[in-house]
Each structure stands twice: as C-alpha cells, then as structure tokens.
Design an enzyme around this catalytic site. Structure first.
Site, mmCIF file in Angstrom:
data_model
loop_
_atom_site.group_PDB
_atom_site.id
_atom_site.type_symbol
_atom_site.label_atom_id
_atom_site.label_comp_id
_atom_site.label_asym_id
_atom_site.label_seq_id
_atom_site.Cartn_x
_atom_site.Cartn_y
_atom_site.Cartn_z
ATOM 1 N N ASP A 32 0.836 -1.195 0.000
ATOM 2 C CA ASP A 32 0.000 0.000 0.000
ATOM 3 C C ASP A 32 0.875 1.251 0.000
ATOM 4 O OD1 ASP A 32 -1.916 -1.856 0.196
ATOM 5 O OD2 ASP A 32 -2.680 -1.251 2.166
ATOM 6 N N TYR A 35 2.177 1.960 -3.387
ATOM 7 C CA TYR A 35 1.088 2.483 -4.210
ATOM 8 C C TYR A 35 0.844 3.961 -3.875
ATOM 9 C CZ TYR A 35 -3.591 3.147 -6.097
ATOM 10 O OH TYR A 35 -4.677 3.634 -6.778
ATOM 11 N N ASP A 36 0.806 4.242 -2.589
ATOM 12 C CA ASP A 36 0.562 5.625 -2.157
ATOM 13 C C ASP A 36 1.625 6.570 -2.715
ATOM 14 O OD1 ASP A 36 -1.582 4.766 -0.776
ATOM 15 O OD2 ASP A 36 -0.626 4.792 1.200
ATOM 16 N N SER A 81 -35.395 -7.742 -16.244
ATOM 17 C CA SER A 81 -35.219 -8.439 -14.962
ATOM 18 C C SER A 81 -35.308 -9.936 -15.230
ATOM 19 C CB SER A 81 -36.223 -7.957 -13.932
ATOM 20 O OG SER A 81 -37.505 -8.236 -14.381
ATOM 21 N N LEU A 82 -35.324 -10.715 -14.185
ATOM 22 C CA LEU A 82 -35.265 -12.159 -14.359
ATOM 23 C C LEU A 82 -36.512 -12.818 -13.803
ATOM 24 C CD1 LEU A 82 -31.597 -12.748 -13.157
ATOM 25 C CD2 LEU A 82 -32.431 -12.984 -15.495
ATOM 26 N N GLU A 113 -24.225 -18.676 -11.770
ATOM 27 C CA GLU A 113 -23.378 -17.764 -10.994
ATOM 28 C C GLU A 113 -24.183 -17.186 -9.830
ATOM 29 O OE1 GLU A 113 -23.083 -13.869 -13.456
ATOM 30 O OE2 GLU A 113 -23.840 -15.437 -14.776
ATOM 31 N N LYS A 115 -26.225 -14.725 -7.572
ATOM 32 C CA LYS A 115 -27.023 -13.525 -7.805
ATOM 33 C C LYS A 115 -26.685 -12.578 -6.664
ATOM 34 C CE LYS A 115 -31.721 -12.053 -8.822
ATOM 35 N NZ LYS A 115 -31.966 -11.057 -7.797
ATOM 36 N N ASP A 117 -26.750 -9.451 -4.258
ATOM 37 C CA ASP A 117 -27.826 -8.596 -3.759
ATOM 38 C C ASP A 117 -27.351 -7.149 -3.687
ATOM 39 O OD1 ASP A 117 -30.339 -8.052 -2.947
ATOM 40 O OD2 ASP A 117 -30.079 -8.745 -0.890
ATOM 41 N N ARG A 136 -30.390 1.091 -13.193
ATOM 42 C CA ARG A 136 -31.331 0.399 -14.061
ATOM 43 C C ARG A 136 -32.636 1.185 -14.222
ATOM 44 N NH1 ARG A 136 -35.348 -3.477 -12.771
ATOM 45 N NH2 ARG A 136 -35.925 -4.654 -14.615
ATOM 46 N N GLU A 177 -23.540 -5.586 -11.185
ATOM 47 C CA GLU A 177 -24.213 -5.342 -9.920
ATOM 48 C C GLU A 177 -23.260 -4.593 -9.002
ATOM 49 O OE1 GLU A 177 -27.264 -6.334 -9.964
ATOM 50 O OE2 GLU A 177 -27.973 -6.537 -7.904
ATOM 51 N N TYR A 229 -21.733 -8.695 -15.212
ATOM 52 C CA TYR A 229 -22.327 -9.982 -15.583
ATOM 53 C C TYR A 229 -22.967 -10.009 -16.968
ATOM 54 C CZ TYR A 229 -26.457 -7.611 -13.671
ATOM 55 O OH TYR A 229 -27.447 -6.714 -13.398
ATOM 56 N N LYS A 294 -27.993 -19.057 -16.907
ATOM 57 C CA LYS A 294 -28.087 -18.468 -18.245
ATOM 58 C C LYS A 294 -27.736 -19.501 -19.303
ATOM 59 C CE LYS A 294 -26.625 -14.045 -16.333
ATOM 60 N NZ LYS A 294 -25.516 -13.129 -16.078
ATOM 61 N N LYS A 318 -34.090 -18.476 -6.559
ATOM 62 C CA LYS A 318 -34.033 -17.690 -5.321
ATOM 63 C C LYS A 318 -33.816 -18.589 -4.118
ATOM 64 C CE LYS A 318 -35.531 -13.740 -5.279
ATOM 65 N NZ LYS A 318 -35.298 -12.353 -5.633
ATOM 66 N N CYS A 412 -23.795 -5.420 36.736
ATOM 67 C CA CYS A 412 -23.682 -6.676 35.993
ATOM 68 C C CYS A 412 -24.803 -7.629 36.413
ATOM 69 C CB CYS A 412 -22.322 -7.308 36.250
ATOM 70 S SG CYS A 412 -22.212 -8.967 35.547
ATOM 71 N N CYS A 415 -22.844 -10.901 38.218
ATOM 72 C CA CYS A 415 -22.118 -10.815 39.490
ATOM 73 C C CYS A 415 -22.545 -9.597 40.314
ATOM 74 C CB CYS A 415 -20.612 -10.790 39.249
ATOM 75 S SG CYS A 415 -20.013 -9.257 38.525
ATOM 76 N N CYS A 430 -18.818 -5.302 32.262
ATOM 77 C CA CYS A 430 -18.644 -5.657 33.659
ATOM 78 C C CYS A 430 -17.135 -5.694 33.883
ATOM 79 C CB CYS A 430 -19.251 -7.039 33.900
ATOM 80 S SG CYS A 430 -18.645 -7.806 35.402
ATOM 81 N N CYS A 435 -15.819 -12.213 37.392
ATOM 82 C CA CYS A 435 -17.257 -12.399 37.147
ATOM 83 C C CYS A 435 -17.508 -13.795 36.572
ATOM 84 C CB CYS A 435 -17.763 -11.322 36.181
ATOM 85 S SG CYS A 435 -19.423 -11.648 35.566
HETATM 86 S S1 IVH Z 1 -28.267 -11.137 -15.292
HETATM 87 C C1 IVH Z 1 -31.253 -10.174 -18.565
HETATM 88 N N1 IVH Z 1 -26.593 -11.841 -13.385
HETATM 89 O O1 IVH Z 1 -30.766 -9.480 -10.566
HETATM 90 C C2 IVH Z 1 -30.431 -10.660 -17.449
HETATM 91 N N2 IVH Z 1 -28.376 -10.362 -12.845
HETATM 92 O O2 IVH Z 1 -33.857 -9.798 -11.198
HETATM 93 C C3 IVH Z 1 -30.043 -9.586 -16.570
HETATM 94 N N3 IVH Z 1 -28.395 -9.611 -10.528
HETATM 95 O O3 IVH Z 1 -31.628 -6.600 -12.320
HETATM 96 C C4 IVH Z 1 -29.575 -9.979 -15.247
HETATM 97 N N4 IVH Z 1 -26.586 -10.681 -9.892
HETATM 98 O O4 IVH Z 1 -29.638 -6.480 -10.774
HETATM 99 C C5 IVH Z 1 -27.696 -11.132 -13.707
HETATM 100 N N5 IVH Z 1 -25.032 -12.478 -11.782
HETATM 101 C C6 IVH Z 1 -26.123 -11.778 -12.119
HETATM 102 C C7 IVH Z 1 -26.807 -10.974 -11.193
HETATM 103 C C8 IVH Z 1 -27.938 -10.285 -11.591
HETATM 104 C C9 IVH Z 1 -27.551 -9.865 -9.525
HETATM 105 C C10 IVH Z 1 -29.593 -8.752 -10.434
HETATM 106 C C11 IVH Z 1 -29.653 -7.684 -11.469
HETATM 107 C C12 IVH Z 1 -30.992 -7.808 -12.141
HETATM 108 C C13 IVH Z 1 -31.738 -8.675 -11.178
HETATM 109 C C14 IVH Z 1 -32.732 -9.521 -11.934
#
Ligand code: IVH
Length: 669
Positions: A32, A35-36, A81-82, A113, A115, A117, A136, A177, A229, A294, A318, A412, A415, A430, A435
């Site tokens: 580090d 790098y600094d 979305s999925l 892979e 997902k 959060d 998004r 993400e 992704y 996928k 999920k 406490c 004790c 405490c 104790c």
């Molecule tokens: S692929 C068309 N891969 O999940 C496919 N999504 O409900 C697009 N997410 O809006 C999504 N990890 O924010 C993909 N490894 C991953 C993900 C991922 C998280 C989220 C993403 C998307 C939501 C879908």
C-alpha cells in the site's frame, strides 16, 4: 516538459495496472505504501501542471461537485429483470421449456453464478473510456450516476486489456451489480449509529443509498464494489457464449465473479451447483440471494429471445429468505468473555432459511434506543450466515400499546458488579475479571472447535466444574482426574473416559490455535494465524513487543497493545506455563529436511515474471520458509521482482541477502 508528460503517463499506466491487481484481481503486487507513493507523485505533478489533467486519470475518481439532481439516461438495450424459480422443479421446467421452444432435445449448456444482492448499473465505454454510468431505473430509463460510479475503484476509468493483442471495442455497454461487502456494510451502519443517523436495513439498501448520493465525496467514503455480468450494445468484441463473454470483458480489465461462474453441461449439474451456492452463501464476503442460470450459447439465447420484462434464456433461482417476522417475548442481558453486556431478544421461534431461530442479538443499548425496540414488539429478524441472528427493525404498525420499554441494568446482571463504558465504545462492560459469566465464557472459548477443540466438554460440564470449584483457570482442565469427573452429575464411566481422552488429544495443537485459545482481546482466529506465522514459536511470541507486532501486516495499534497488555500480566503468564507443564505440545512449522530455506524468512517486493506472488509464497511455505511483509533485522532474504519498492534500499542498508527472481527460483528448486 516532455519528460514530465512522459512521467505522468508512466505513473498513470502503473497506477491503473496496480488498481487492477488490487481491486479487480485481489492480487496486489506492491505494498500500500508503494502504491501511495506513486499516487502522491501523480497528484503532485498534476497539481503543478493542471493542464495535463485528463478525465481518465486515476486521480479523477472523486469529483468535487455534488450533482444537483440525477439526469435521466435511456438504455439503448432495455435492462431486463429475471424470472424467478423457487425449487428444483421450476429449474427443470425452465430447461424443458427451452428445449421445447428450440424444438431440439439435446442437453443445453448453462452458466450458473451467484445472484448478488446489490443494484444493477450500466457502464458505457466508448473507445475504452468510461463515458457514462447509470442505474437500471425502470429498465428503459435510469439515472445518471457517473461521478458516483467513478469512485468505485474496481470500475476502470479506461479499459486496460491484460495483453497487448486484445483490441478495445469501439463501444461497450457493460452491465453489472454494484454491491457493498457485508463487513463494510456493518461498519457503515456502526458509524451511522454513532452519528445518530438511521441505519440501512441491508447491504443492498446501503449500496443503493450510497450510489444515489448527490455528493460523490460521500459515495467515495462508502466502500462499493462491482461484478460485471452482462452487456447491452457492443461493437468490436468476439464471443460465442456467455462464458466467453465473461472472459472477454474480464480481459478488458472489468471485474467479473469468475471463480464462481460455473459452466454446466446438463440441467442436473445446474441444480447441483445452485444447491452448492445456497449451502455456501454464508461464506461469501457479500450477500447473495440466489443463483442466476443463463443459456451459454449466444445463438441459443437469440433464438429463445425475450418476453416483455425478462429474457427466456435466463432464470433466477431464489434462495430461501433470510428474514422473517416474529415477536419479542422478552429481552435478556448476557455477559460475554470480555465482560461486554449484550442485550438479547428471546423470540417466538421462527424458521429462517431452514433454521429455527429463538434468539436474536440486539447488540447494545444504543441499538435498542435507535431502533426503539421494546419487549412484545413485532420485529423483522435476519439471519445472515453463521453470524448471530439480529433484529432489523420494529414493525410499528403492529404495536398494541402493551409493549414494554427495556431498562438496561446498571450493574452486571450476573455478578452484580460495577459496569463501565469506555469513551470510545458503545458497549457497557462488567469490569470484574472474576465475574462468573466472564470466566465461564473464557472456558467455552478455550475448549471450542477453533481453539483447543476439546470435544465433549459442553456448557453443562463447564458450569459444574466451575460451580464445584474444580477448575479456576483453563490450565486446570488438564489436571482433572477420572475421580473428579465422576463427581459430576450425569457423568458415568464411559463419558469420563471419552472426556479424558478428548482432553488428552487436545494437547497436540498448533501455535495459531493455542494463541487463539488464550482469548486475548482483539485476537480472533485470523489474527492468531498472523501471529503464529510471524513468530513460529511460543517463546518468541511471549517476548513480542509493540514495535515488532506493528510490523506484521494486519496488526494495528489496538491489537498490538492488547497483546502486550496480556503478555505483561502475571496471571496470564502463569496460566500459559501451567498449560505447558500439563504437556501441551505445539507443532512448529514442519522442518523440511534437505530444504535450504527451512526456517528462513522471506520478503517479496515488486512483481515476479514467472509466477504470481501468492504462488511464490506458497512454495516458500511448502519448503519450510517463513513470510514477512516488511524487511527487519530478522529477514533472511528479499526477493526482488520488477519495479521493486523502497524495501530494496532497506534490505541493502540492513545487510539482508537480496535475490533476483532467477536466484530465488534456483534456491527453491
Ligand atoms: S443477469 C437479462 N446476473 O438481478 C439478465 N443479474 O432480477 C439480466 N443480478 O436486475 C440480469 N446478480 O440487478 C444477472 N449475476 C447476475 C446478477 C444479476 C444480480 C440482479 C440484477 C438484475 C436482477 C434480476
């Protein structure tokens, strides 16, 4: 002037390279401090010649202007979305539907892979330069968050291919993400609590809140990260499968969750890997709420196409939720090993992610006050990994008026002794070292799996041993006889034999377990390992001083002081001596016979050509050598790779042998 321009360019290239090693590949090549130094030099030159500042300079991550409001950005390719799956049957149905749709019954290859959060963003790179980043939004229109995204160090401001032959696409819209690691999230919340600010309910909210900060100086302080992704529009990139796409964008310097992207040849493999991720979800440093499946071949993706809101070729499996709603029956206060008073909510039992939860920690009195948690409240409880379940928030609309505010005890609860709060801490402690609660917790820690691992020495036995005054300090456990054990309730001959045997077996241990078992404040399993790696021998560790401790990477002032305080204490030293007298044997690093480096200490500086640094370190350890991060009088060899840092001069000054990469290889071969 030309020289200055050259130096600036060189510095930028170097910093980009090291940013990638550190943030994208998690495999830094320089310290580090080195790098600094590069960064400071670049700042200095840019300060002197502001005309030379470019938008993609690594110094330009933190904008200075807060945005007025977020501009709208239209996604050229909608961000879909999925569709969700909740069990194996849903996954099988998805696969069957795909094969029906394609009118082809051959098995389809899928990638699976984690997902993540967090929240989805799109990064637009034109001719390799990051032009725009957006959220998004509704899938068609998002908000521009470019200056905030630029503060994320793993987002390259300029694409940097890992090899010269790799061509940068003219246009690349990458999707990924943005997330906050669980630890960073927890520390952010601790900080917010200390400043009387509302806490974020989960890491996703933390990430979203940080990214949607109008002031990028604030987002810069929030440790965000990204996994890429997918893509939107692209021009000038070749790939035939999803997997190849991930490799291709990774080779352009983008951060991809490669080790956890699995290529599956059949739907059964897909299901198996989804389950594996679900089992391992708690071991990730970030929250994952499912697995994304996928179709691998892009030609098949195209043939399957999409529905209005989600593609047909992808599916989100999920995981079982990790939050549930229940009621607090009562609040208790527990006293821990170091005397900290922790309020705990007794709950109406509730199943969260397959586990029955009956208790949740409320952390401390501040937390109870901030969240306004009362007995009989209906609350949201969260179980994240192997951490203790916690109360996220109160559902106020469920209050009936019967709820009772909780009065924190002034002494406490075990004790009856005095409790104190240190200025810099939120916790009450405490302060009576005798104790019973503290003593009992120290014993529990001492015998636990990661420590001395004494199987069969459970809570009930520990309590009895203490109550009957058969043990006072941990070392006493090793002097117990069969007659002693038979005096305890519910112990007959057989279990006494077993217990004596586990105690005997626990005598063979490693230095890191032993140090961990001592229960020194701030010395958890990880720090114990650092200490063991550094000192190798117990007597060397027992002579540790503050300055030397501070040379160990990962050990700061607070830990160093806690260790020296512990070692100065006479009772502690006596306990250690008694343990050794009882026959504790600490395995040293194996002496590798015939190895010229057995017992020698190595420091590596600069990048090696023939192997990664981690690889070199592994080989040193395998041959009985030791590793250190800084050059001290105890260093035997400094291995010098390309562009070495200041360590070289220090080694020269202290007469440490300096090895080139070639010499190093010759030595370890
Ligand atoms: S692929 C068309 N891969 O999940 C496919 N999504 O409900 C697009 N997410 O809006 C999504 N990890 O924010 C993909 N490894 C991953 C993900 C991922 C998280 C989220 C993403 C998307 C939501 C879908």
């Amino acid at each position: 002037m030309e020289k200055i321009v050259k130096e600036i360019e060189r510095l930028r290239e170097d910093i980009r390279h090291h940013n990638r090693r550190y943030y994208v590949m998690d495999d830094p090549e320089i310290s580090d401090a080195e790098y600094d130094r590069l960064f400071k030099r670049l700042m200095e030159l840019e300060g002197r010649f502001p005309d030379l500042i470019t938008e993609d300079s690594p110094t330009q991550r933190v904008g200075i202007r807060p945005e007025k409001a977020f501009a709208e950005v239209r996604h050229h390719v909608p961000m879909l979305s999925l569709e969700n799956a909740f069990d194996d049957q849903d996954i099988l149905d998805f696969d069957a539907r795909n094969r029906r749709f394609l009118k082809d019954d051959t098995p389809i290859e899928y990638t699976v892979e984690p997902k993540i959060d967090g929240l989805a963003v799109e990064l637009v790179y034109e001719y390799g330069m990051l032009r725009r980043a957006s959220t998004r939004g509704d899938g068609n229109i998002g908000e521009e968050v470019t200056s905030n995204v630029k503060t994320i160090f793993s987002v390259p401001l300029k694409l940097l291919p890992i090899r010269k032959e790799i061509v940068i696409p003219d246009l690349l819209e990458v999707r990924g993400e943005v997330y906050m690691e669980t630890k960073a999230f927890e520390s952010l919340n601790r900080d917010r609590m200390a400043h009387d600010l509302p806490v974020f309910a989960n890491p996703r909210n933390g990430a979203a809140g940080s990214l949607r900060q109008l002031d990028p100086r604030i987002s810069a302080k929030r440790p965000l990260n990204i996994f890429c992704y997918g893509i939107g529009r692209v021009n000038g990139l070749e790939y035939a499968t999803q997997y190849e796409l991930m490799v291709a964008i990774q080779q352009l310097g983008l951060r991809v969750n490669r080790p956890h992207i699995h290529l599956c040849r059949s739907i059964d493999e897909v299901i198996a890997y989804c389950h594996r991720l679900e089992e391992e979800r708690d071991s990730f440093p970030f929250e994952i709420d499912g697995a994304v499946i996928k179709v691998n071949r892009l030609a098949l993706q195209a043939a399957l196409g999409e529905k209005s809101r989600s593609p047909r070729w992808a599916l989100a499996y999920k995981f079982k939720p990790s939050q549930e709603i229940t009621k607090i029956v009562k609040i208790d206060v527990q006293v821990g090993r170091t005397g900290v008073l922790t309020p705990v909510a007794q709950l109406e039992p509730v199943e969260i992610g397959g586990v029955w939860v009956k208790r949740a920690t409320l952390h401390n009195q501040e937390e109870i006050r901030k969240k306004d948690i009362r007995e009989l409240d209906t609350v949201v409880v969260q179980r994240a990994g192997d951490v203790i379940p916690e109360v996220v928030k109160v559902i106020e609309s469920k209050r009936t008026g019967e709820e009772r505010r909780f009065e924190f005890p002034r002494s406490c609860p075990v004790c009856g002794g005095e409790v104190q709060k240190k200025e810099e801490e939120v916790a009450l402690r405490c302060i009576n070292p005798g104790c019973p609660a503290q003593v009992k917790e120290s014993f529990r820690h001492f015998v636990s799996k990661g420590a001395m691992n004494i199987d069969g020495l459970g809570d009930k036995i520990i309590s009895q041993l203490l109550e009957k005054d058969m043990v006072q300090v941990e070392a006493d456990l090793y002097y117990l006889t069969r007659e002693d054990l038979l005096r305890l309730d519910k112990i007959e001959n057989k279990s006494a034999t077993n217990l004596l045997q586990s105690i005997e077996e626990s005598k063979k241990t490693t230095l890191s377990r032993f140090i961990f078992a001592l229960g020194i404040r701030h010395v958890g399993a990880h720090v114990a390992r650092l200490l063991a790696d550094h000192y190798q021998k117990l007597d060397l560790f027992m002579r540790a001083n503050r300055d030397e401790l501070l040379t160990i990477k990962g050990i700061g002032k607070e830990i160093a002081e806690s260790i020296t305080d512990y070692l100065k204490n006479r009772t502690n030293r006596l306990n250690i001596e008694r343990l050794l007298d009882a026959g504790i044997q600490i395995e040293g690093t194996p002496y590798v016979s015939g190895s010229p480096i057995s017992g020698k200490t190595f420091v590596i500086t600069g990048s090696l050509r023939s192997m990664k640094r981690a690889g070199a370190e592994e080989r040193i350890v395998a041959k009985g050598g030791r590793l250190a991060s800084t050059v001290t009088a105890g260093t035997d060899y400094l291995v010098v790779g390309e562009s070495p840092g200041s360590k070289m001069a220090k080694a020269e000054a202290s007469g440490v042998s300096i090895l080139s990469e070639g010499e190093f290889l010759a030595l370890i071969e």
